[in-house]
Design an enzyme around this catalytic site. Structure first.
Site, PDB file in Angstrom:
ATOM      1  CB  SER A  66      -4.680  -0.487  -8.144  1.00 19.99           C
ATOM      2  OG  SER A  66      -5.205  -0.985  -6.958  1.00 19.99           O
TER       3      SER A  66
HETATM    4  N1  SAH Z   1      -8.329   0.336  -3.392  1.00 25.60           N
HETATM    5  C1  SAH Z   1      -7.261   1.071  -3.032  1.00 25.60           C
HETATM    6  C2  SAH Z   1      -6.044   0.337  -3.224  1.00 25.60           C
HETATM    7  C3  SAH Z   1      -5.239   0.543  -2.098  1.00 25.60           C
HETATM    8  S1  SAH Z   1      -3.963  -0.634  -1.650  1.00 25.60           S
HETATM    9  C4  SAH Z   1      -7.212   2.675  -4.103  1.00 25.60           C
HETATM   10  O1  SAH Z   1      -7.966   2.692  -4.860  1.00 25.60           O
HETATM   11  O2  SAH Z   1      -6.591   3.316  -3.613  1.00 25.60           O
HETATM   12  C5  SAH Z   1      -4.550  -1.973  -0.714  1.00 25.60           C
HETATM   13  C6  SAH Z   1      -5.143  -1.402   0.597  1.00 25.60           C
HETATM   14  O3  SAH Z   1      -5.515  -2.570   1.159  1.00 25.60           O
HETATM   15  C7  SAH Z   1      -4.139  -0.759   1.586  1.00 25.60           C
HETATM   16  O4  SAH Z   1      -4.599   0.603   1.682  1.00 25.60           O
HETATM   17  C8  SAH Z   1      -4.215  -1.539   2.665  1.00 25.60           C
HETATM   18  O5  SAH Z   1      -3.886  -1.089   3.894  1.00 25.60           O
HETATM   19  C9  SAH Z   1      -5.628  -2.487   2.555  1.00 25.60           C
HETATM   20  N2  SAH Z   1      -5.623  -3.512   3.437  1.00 25.60           N
HETATM   21  C10 SAH Z   1      -4.644  -4.648   3.503  1.00 25.60           C
HETATM   22  N3  SAH Z   1      -4.905  -5.661   4.187  1.00 25.60           N
HETATM   23  C11 SAH Z   1      -6.340  -5.256   4.449  1.00 25.60           C
HETATM   24  C12 SAH Z   1      -7.234  -6.185   5.546  1.00 25.60           C
HETATM   25  N4  SAH Z   1      -7.091  -7.207   5.905  1.00 25.60           N
HETATM   26  N5  SAH Z   1      -8.513  -5.439   5.584  1.00 25.60           N
HETATM   27  C13 SAH Z   1      -8.788  -4.121   5.061  1.00 25.60           C
HETATM   28  N6  SAH Z   1      -7.871  -3.481   4.236  1.00 25.60           N
HETATM   29  C14 SAH Z   1      -6.587  -4.114   4.154  1.00 25.60           C
END
Ligand code: SAH
Length: 220
Positions: A66
């Protein structure tokens, strides 16, 4: 794994945090925590120079780390005290997770992409953070460790999962971007009593979608 945080990185980070402060992040605790987490560790080294721009960035498996402003805002909205038990949905690169650890929280974080889960774990360990990481489906939350003082969802949820509301402690807050497609609205839900929640809206953000599980049953 070579982790080097040189003067140039530190200078760029200070500048970025000043920019974020000017964009309206008032919590010194949040800015301080972000200053303690080198964001360039979470991008492949070829993209070092993008780490301290206020931009989202590809982290593999079609996912993104993000924007720093978004990380700051969500962390600020969580509004927990040091020592609080916090659940993150979407570990991704592990950056937001490290910032939550730097806030002094006991962090649990769930990721549904095995590739990202496998990458984040050794990195966070090498940095000295000790979150509990799970490969599984964030829609279910983590009932065995509930209730949580805060829950932060870092992917765009089509709707607010009941299970996550149910795993909040009384007084606890869920921070969640809600919406399909390109844009989401950021909401906080605070649990006032067993059955009452207050809801607040905090503007528009953009996230990758929260997807249904695809982890094998045994991993959930
Ligand atoms: N907090 C992360 C943001 C990553 S983007 C960072 O700092 O890098 C969001 C993430 O949510 C992705 O890696 C995606 O695979 C995950 N995601 C999407 N749906 C999900 C679910 N149902 N359960 C767990 N993770 C999920």
């Amino acid at each position: 794994m070579e982790l080097i945080d040189d003067y140039q990185h530190q200078g760029q980070r200070k500048k970025l945090l000043q920019e974020i402060r000017e964009m309206g992040i008032a919590s010194e605790a949040v800015l301080e925590a972000m200053n303690r987490v080198p964001r360039h560790y979470f991008l492949s080294s070829a993209f070092d120079r993008f780490a301290y721009q206020n931009q989202a960035f590809q982290i593999g498996a079609g996912q993104t780390i993000s924007k720093p402003f978004t990380v700051a805002r969500q962390t600020e909205l969580l509004n927990c005290a040091r020592g609080a038990k916090v659940l993150e949905i979407g570990t991704g690169s592990g950056y937001q997770c490290a910032v939550l650890c730097a806030m002094g929280y006991k962090v649990h974080s769930i990721e549904r992409q095995k590739e990202l889960f496998d990458k984040a774990r050794p990195l966070l360990k090498a940095m000295g953070w000790r979150p509990e990481l799970y490969y599984g489906d964030g829609y279910k939350g983590k009932e065995v460790f509930a209730p949580f003082d805060g829950i932060i969802v870092t992917c765009g949820a089509p709707e607010v999962p009941e299970s996550l509301l149910g795993q909040l402690a009384i007084g606890g807050t869920l921070v969640i971007p809600v919406g399909d497609g390109e844009g989401q609205r950021m909401f906080t839900f605070t649990r006032m009593t067993e059955n009452e929640f207050t809801r607040q809206e905090h503007g528009e953000f953009a996230f990758v979608p929260m997807l249904a599980s695809r982890a094998p049953k045994a991993m959930r």
